[in-house]
Design an enzyme around this catalytic site. Sequence first.
Site, PDB file in Angstrom:
ATOM      1  N   CYS A   1       0.820  -1.159   0.089  1.00 40.38           N
ATOM      2  CA  CYS A   1      -0.053   0.059   0.011  1.00 40.38           C
ATOM      3  C   CYS A   1       1.052   1.481  -0.048  1.00 40.38           C
ATOM      4  CB  CYS A   1      -1.298  -0.105   1.279  1.00 40.38           C
ATOM      5  SG  CYS A   1      -2.146   1.327   1.233  1.00 40.38           S
TER       6      CYS A   1
ATOM      7  N   ASP B   1      -9.279  -2.802  -7.590  1.00 34.76           N
ATOM      8  CA  ASP B   1      -8.700  -1.579  -6.462  1.00 34.76           C
ATOM      9  C   ASP B   1      -9.730  -0.360  -6.769  1.00 34.76           C
ATOM     10  OD1 ASP B   1      -7.409   0.078  -5.004  1.00 34.76           O
ATOM     11  OD2 ASP B   1      -5.499  -1.107  -4.900  1.00 34.76           O
TER      12      ASP B   1
ATOM     13  N   HIS C   1      -7.754  -3.897  -3.374  1.00 35.44           N
ATOM     14  CA  HIS C   1      -6.600  -3.543  -2.663  1.00 35.44           C
ATOM     15  C   HIS C   1      -6.333  -4.635  -1.286  1.00 35.44           C
ATOM     16  CE1 HIS C   1      -3.883  -0.392  -1.918  1.00 35.44           C
ATOM     17  NE2 HIS C   1      -4.175  -0.202  -0.722  1.00 35.44           N
TER      18      HIS C   1
END
Length: 300
Positions: A181, A238, A270
Amino acid sequence: MLPLKHAPFQESAMNAPVELDSLFPAQAMDRRRFLVTGAAAGFALAAQPVCAQSVIHTSAEGLAAGTTRIPVEGGSLPVYHARPAGSARLPTVLVIQEIFGVHEHIQDVCRRLAHLGYLAVAPELYFRQGNPAELDSIPAILENIVARVPDAQVLADLDSCAAWATRQGGDPDRLAVTGFCWGGRITWLYAAHNPRLKAGVAWYGRLQGRPTPLTPRQPLDVAGELKAPVLGLYGALDQGIPVTDVEAMQAALALAGGASMIHLYPHSGHAFHADYRPSYNPADGTDGWRRLAEWFRNHL
């Protein structure tokens, strides 16, 4: 090192898309502006609260694992590290945290890497700005901590970790980086920063966005400057990193030449590797880890 506080996150805040670029300079700000649209921010925060327990727990048996502090500019950088016990001249992997800091999942990633034969080092890269474990919502973490972290500071801290690993017996000629991330974005930037790096694996990190004083460049800006091959692992679903961004990065990497590439999982969103979150996709998370292990094996 304090564990992540698993206070329940407010559903409304979790669902709201966050534009991190709008947070600079991070002074007093309009809360509504903070929560307005910004899919390009790339954090793609899941709509469900963070879970309290990881699915995977990796034993430290046979490892030398623990915490220490590394002197850096502005203070003493806390790190978690893990390595095979009694081993020397190991390849080193810098492990870059998500926005939640070096909690149990990131420590577990270090132990998994140590069992593969690496010296893994995960620094608390927000230590000057604050402790994410002391905040109870993602918007609060982004606003009060993440928005205040300069890229230049992060890259310098990672350099200090690489130097520390060498002093601990790590092989300076076999250095890799991986991040998740927020850390996935930094992985791309670090691959363009450190000429001694040999490989990187970036998990669903933001690829483009508006430049700011503290984050002047994005991965798409440095695609032609990578010093080492990077494998990007992304989810087609995502909501914060659109497929168009991934395709733009793939095109930039192809134009630059070299071995860097992106693998796109069609059925994941995600944080599909984060086994402590509802976004976890066991099949794709496992496959991504297999690809990471093969990437490092081939390039280190």
